[in-house]
Structures are given as structure tokens and as C-alpha cells.
Design a protein around this motif. Structure first.
Motif, PDB file in Angstrom:
ATOM      1  N   THR A 173       0.843  -1.188   0.000  1.00 50.68           N
ATOM      2  CA  THR A 173       0.000   0.000   0.000  1.00 50.68           C
ATOM      3  C   THR A 173       0.882   1.243   0.000  1.00 50.68           C
ATOM      4  OG1 THR A 173      -1.778  -1.112   1.193  1.00 50.68           O
ATOM      5  CG2 THR A 173      -1.763   1.284   1.251  1.00 50.68           C
ATOM      6  N   LEU A 174       0.571   2.187  -0.883  1.00 55.39           N
ATOM      7  CA  LEU A 174       1.253   3.474  -0.957  1.00 55.39           C
ATOM      8  C   LEU A 174       0.238   4.574  -0.692  1.00 55.39           C
ATOM      9  CD1 LEU A 174       3.308   2.906  -4.235  1.00 55.39           C
ATOM     10  CD2 LEU A 174       4.254   3.016  -1.930  1.00 55.39           C
ATOM     11  N   GLY A 201       8.338  -1.599   5.198  1.00 55.58           N
ATOM     12  CA  GLY A 201       7.978  -0.463   4.363  1.00 55.58           C
ATOM     13  C   GLY A 201       8.693   0.808   4.761  1.00 55.58           C
ATOM     14  N   VAL A 202       8.030   1.947   4.523  1.00 53.04           N
ATOM     15  CA  VAL A 202       8.616   3.276   4.748  1.00 53.04           C
ATOM     16  C   VAL A 202       7.587   4.157   5.446  1.00 53.04           C
ATOM     17  CG1 VAL A 202       9.580   5.336   3.641  1.00 53.04           C
ATOM     18  CG2 VAL A 202      10.037   3.068   2.666  1.00 53.04           C
ATOM     19  N   PRO A 237       3.954   0.202  14.633  1.00 51.95           N
ATOM     20  CA  PRO A 237       3.134  -0.923  14.151  1.00 51.95           C
ATOM     21  C   PRO A 237       1.994  -1.250  15.104  1.00 51.95           C
ATOM     22  CG  PRO A 237       5.485  -1.435  14.025  1.00 51.95           C
ATOM     23  CD  PRO A 237       5.363  -0.187  14.840  1.00 51.95           C
ATOM     24  N   ALA A 238       0.843  -1.551  14.527  1.00 53.70           N
ATOM     25  CA  ALA A 238      -0.311  -1.997  15.303  1.00 53.70           C
ATOM     26  C   ALA A 238      -0.488  -3.491  15.131  1.00 53.70           C
ATOM     27  CB  ALA A 238      -1.566  -1.252  14.847  1.00 53.70           C
ATOM     28  N   GLY A 239      -1.173  -4.118  16.089  1.00 56.98           N
ATOM     29  CA  GLY A 239      -1.363  -5.560  16.051  1.00 56.98           C
ATOM     30  C   GLY A 239      -2.138  -6.044  14.847  1.00 56.98           C
ATOM     31  N   TYR A 247       5.495  10.280   1.720  1.00 61.52           N
ATOM     32  CA  TYR A 247       4.593   9.171   1.461  1.00 61.52           C
ATOM     33  C   TYR A 247       4.840   8.027   2.451  1.00 61.52           C
ATOM     34  CZ  TYR A 247       8.224   6.185  -0.593  1.00 61.52           C
ATOM     35  OH  TYR A 247       9.320   5.390  -0.785  1.00 61.52           O
ATOM     36  N   ARG A 248       3.822   7.184   2.597  1.00 55.46           N
ATOM     37  CA  ARG A 248       3.918   5.994   3.445  1.00 55.46           C
ATOM     38  C   ARG A 248       3.772   4.758   2.573  1.00 55.46           C
ATOM     39  NH1 ARG A 248      -0.527   6.402   6.817  1.00 55.46           N
ATOM     40  NH2 ARG A 248      -1.790   4.956   5.560  1.00 55.46           N
TER      41      ARG A 248
END
Length: 452
Positions: free
Chosen positions: A67-68, A111-112, A117-119, A79-80
Motif C-alpha cells: 500500500t502506498l 515499508g517506509v 506498528p499496530a497488532g 509518502y507511506r
């Protein structure tokens, strides 16, 4: 004995092929060797006894997703990129009227600029589902009871969802019981939501600060080859000790009263839900409404097999920043992806009108484009993000129009067990949302899934 139609019994999504709730699949047909194409088909029916009445079904999934997102959160920023891995393995054991189902899952994340981070995205290992079930025919009825950790989707997908866009599914912990006749059903449940950690199996636990219980009914209005129509009335109660509206975090008890009318009438497919919400938040009355009205019409079954549709989504608003009754509508476990792929909006204080067109250049390929126009239901209340928090200051700015989006989706069933889906969205803020210095955002996601 004729049973209640399986596609409407509330025990899993049974549209075609593999189901999101893997225990909802029935593989007893694989008892016949002539129906097996390869070794994976053999895994769908493994007899335990000589008669084959006791058997095991194995299931699995591997999904790779990228996903971008530009300007994440509608904020001018780098961006993510999220690279997500889902691995799931399950076993379904049937012995007479008893059944046990277990499912382990792993979520990987790289990723970037993806933040903490979530579970739901990164999870070393989770017992995603584990339950025991007792059920079967009793006279003219089918009765059953299930206890443990389980998916629950018995309602409109806008209100109840397992959030399949995440690597780890949203699941419940508790008890569920049902009774079904050929044209009527009733389903009762009492759950705690499950909160997710990021480590091993010990940190994914039932959240005792939440409780979700209620009853759902079902009535078959039509069940023929060309007409399948169902009415599902319901009464639910959800408790959340950490609900937040405006600047207040407090205990909320919200009751949902409503009905869902859904199914198909020849070339017309409908899914209509009206949801009345009452209750109490921090000593204040809740007085809210939600409505989800979707319909699609098949123009032709030849050539590109075009379909046209429109869905209108409504969630009332008002009161989050006042002292009177709270009028903000909300879902129970539904995902914000229905209102924005990138989580820009939630169904609270929201009106959306979304016409769409779908064509099928091949039997295994569907292409959909959708235009979405979004408004606030109440101008004195805020615009809400997908996670339910407000865009700061929007409650002080006049204007109802809050944004527009264009969406595309391509869904390709490469093989019976392999599918590829790609989604794109561009969201442009408007009115009060634009005035708090949000910016336009592109979203692109693609994932390939292998299931057996």
C-alpha cells in the motif's frame, strides 16, 4: 428437511468460492475422489473414521499486499509504504454434532514511514479463531451453540466487519447460539472485542472494558433462482468504557435497533439498512441514526456485462462538543474503508453519495469506477477521521461539503485459489476540511492471495 438458506444464515460470507470466515465453507463434497483435482483438494476432507462421518478440513492462506499513500492523514508529509504479509492456517474438526475449529495467523510488516506498528498489521503469532460448537437438527429446526474466539459478520458490512483489509482479522470472544427453520431464524450472542498485541499468542486478549451482545432475526421473503430477498431485524447493545467524543473520554452504552433488507430481484441487487441508536455516554442521552442504502442493476449479461449502482451512507452528527444529547452515529466493528480506502473519513456526522459502474472484460475480471461526494450531516459538529477522532477545529468552521473522491478497483480471479486485487483512490478535501490545512492524497494498494 429444508434448511434456512446458507447464504443468509449469518455464519459467514457465502457469495462465491472461498469465504473470509473459513469455517463457513462446506467441503463434504470432497468425500468423492472424482471431485478432487489435486492434492490440496484432498486436504479439504480427511476422514477420521471408516464411515467418513467424522472428518477434518484443513485450510490456509498466504497474502502479500503493498500500500502506498501520499500525504498520510491528509497532512502534507512524505509518502507511506506498507508491505504486509498474511499467513493463516486452520483446522476444522467434525465429529457427529460436535465441531472444533482453530486458526493461527501471522502478520508481517515492512515499508517506509509506517509509524508505530499496530497488532492488526504486525503480529508474530495469534490464535485468530478457536471455538467449540455443538449443533444439528432437532425436529424441524436446526439448533447450535458456539463458544470461543470467532469471526462475527451477522449484519450490514457497514456496521459489522472483520476488516479483511488488515493482515489480522477483527474477532470476538464469547458465546453464540442460533435456531433455524426453513424460512425463519434467530441468533443470540454475547461477546467481548479482542484487542491485538504484536508479539506471540499471549498478548491478543478479550477486552473486558467492552461488551457486545444482542439478537438478530432472519426472514426469507423470497428464495428462488432469480429472486433471493431477506429481512434481518436486530437489537444489539455495545458497551465501551473508553469511548471518546469531543474532549471527553467516558463509558458509553449504545443500543442499536434496526433491520437490514438485502438480496436480489432478477437484475437488481439491494442492501438497505436502517439503524436507530440510543443509550448513554457520560450521563448524556444518545439519540442517533445511521442508514446504508446500496443498490446495483445489471444492464446486460452479454459483452462487458455492465452494472450501474449507487450507495448512500448516512451517519447523524451533533452533540460531541455540546452538553445535550449526543447525536453522533457510529458502527460497531465495521471498517472505515467503506467511506475512504485510506481511512480519511468515518460514518459519524457523514453523508456520502457514491455512483459507480462495473464492467467485466472477462469472466474472471471485474473493473469498477466510483465517484464519491461527501458532506457533513451537521455543520456544528466536526469532520471525523477513519479512527473516529475529529479533525481539530472543523466543528468551528461553517460548510457542509467536505470532500470528493474518485476510486478504481480491478479484481482478477487468476485461478480458483489465486486472486489479485488493485485499488486506487484520490481524495480531495473541501470546505471546512480544506480550511484546517489538509491536502489531497493518493492511495494505491495491490494484493495477491493464495488460498486452499
Amino acid at each position: 428437511m429444508r434448511s434456512y438458506p446458507r447464504q443468509a444464515d449469518g455464519h459467514g460470507i457465502k457469495l462465491s468460492g472461498y469465504n473470509t470466515s473459513r469455517w463457513a465453507e462446506d467441503w463434504r463434497g470432497m468425500r468423492d475422489p472424482k471431485k478432487r483435482d489435486d492434492i490440496l483438494d484432498r486436504l479439504k476432507y480427511l476422514p477420521i473414521d471408516a464411515d467418513g462421518d467424522a472428518y477434518v478440513t484443513l485450510s490456509g492462506e498466504m497474502r502479500l499486499r503493498t500500500t502506498l499513500v501520499s500525504n498520510p492523514g491528509l497532512v502534507d508529509s512524505p509518502y507511506r509504504r506498507e508491505d504486509l504479509l498474511r499467513l493463516v492456517g486452520g483446522a476444522d474438526v467434525h465429529v457427529g454434532p460436535f465441531r472444533a475449529y482453530g486458526e493461527l495467523a501471522h502478520g508481517g510488516l515492512a515499508g517506509v514511514n509506517y509509524g508505530t506498528p499496530a497488532g492488526k498489521s504486525r503480529n508474530t503469532l495469534i490464535v485468530q479463531q478457536a471455538f467449540g460448537e455443538l449443533g444439528g437438527p432437532v425436529g424441524r429446526a436446526t439448533l447450535g451453540i458456539r463458544y470461543g474466539r470467532q469471526c462475527f459478520t451477522d449484519g450490514s458490512p457497514q456496521i459489522l466487519a472483520i476488516r479483511d483489509d488488515n493482515s489480522i482479522l477483527f474477532v470476538e470472544q464469547g458465546v453464540r447460539a442460533w435456531a433455524q427453520l426453513s424460512r425463519f431464524r434467530v441468533d443470540m450472542f454475547d461477546f467481548h472485542h479482542v484487542t491485538l498485541g504484536t508479539g506471540g499468542t499471549g498478548d491478543d486478549v478479550a477486552d473486558k472494558s467492552t461488551r457486545f451482545s444482542g439478537v438478530t432475526g432472519g426472514i426469507v421473503l423470497a428464495d428462488s433462482k432469480t429472486r433471493k430477498l431477506f429481512l434481518d431485524p436486530y437489537a444489539w447493545r455495545e458497551r465501551n468504557s473508553k469511548a471518546r467524543w469531543g474532549s471527553t473520554t467516558a463509558r458509553e452504552v449504545r443500543r442499536h435497533w434496526g433491520a437490514r433488507l438485502w438480496g436480489s430481484l432478477n437484475d437488481l441487487t439491494i442492501d438497505w439498512t436502517l439503524d436507530r441508536q440510543t443509550g448513554d455516554f457520560a450521563g448524556r442521552d444518545i439519540d442517533a441514526w445511521s442508514a446504508y442504502i446500496a443498490q446495483t442493476y445489471q444492464l446486460s449479461r452479454k459483452g462487458l456485462a455492465p452494472k450501474i449502482g449507487v450507495h448512500v451512507d448516512y451517519g447523524s452528527g451533533g452533540g460531541a462538543y455540546d452538553k445535550g444529547a449526543l447525536h453522533n452515529g457510529r458502527f460497531v466493528t465495521g471498517g472505515a474503508i467503506a467511506y475512504s480506502y485510506q481511512g480519511a473519513l468515518s460514518p459519524s456526522n457523514l453523508v456520502q453519495i457514491s455512483p459507480n459502474v462495473t464492467i467485466s472484460p472477462a469472466k474472471t475480471l471485474d473493473l469498477t469506477t466510483e465517484y464519491q461526494r461527501s458532506y457533513r450531516a451537521t455543520e456544528s459538529d466536526a469532520v471525523y477521521k477513519g479512527n473516529g477522532t475529529a479533525y481539530t477545529g472543523t466543528q468551528k468552521i461553517a460548510g457542509s461539503h467536505i470532500g470528493d473522491a474518485i476510486r478504481f478497483q480491478a479484481s482478477w480471479k487468476i485461478a480458483p485459489r489465486v486472486s489479485l486485487i488493485t485499488r486506487y483512490e484520490y481524495f480531495q478535501p473541501a470546505g471546512p476540511l480544506a480550511k484546517v490545512k489538509t491536502t489531497g492524497s493518493h492511495y494505491l494498494s495491490s494484493w495477491i492471495s493464495l488460498r486452499f
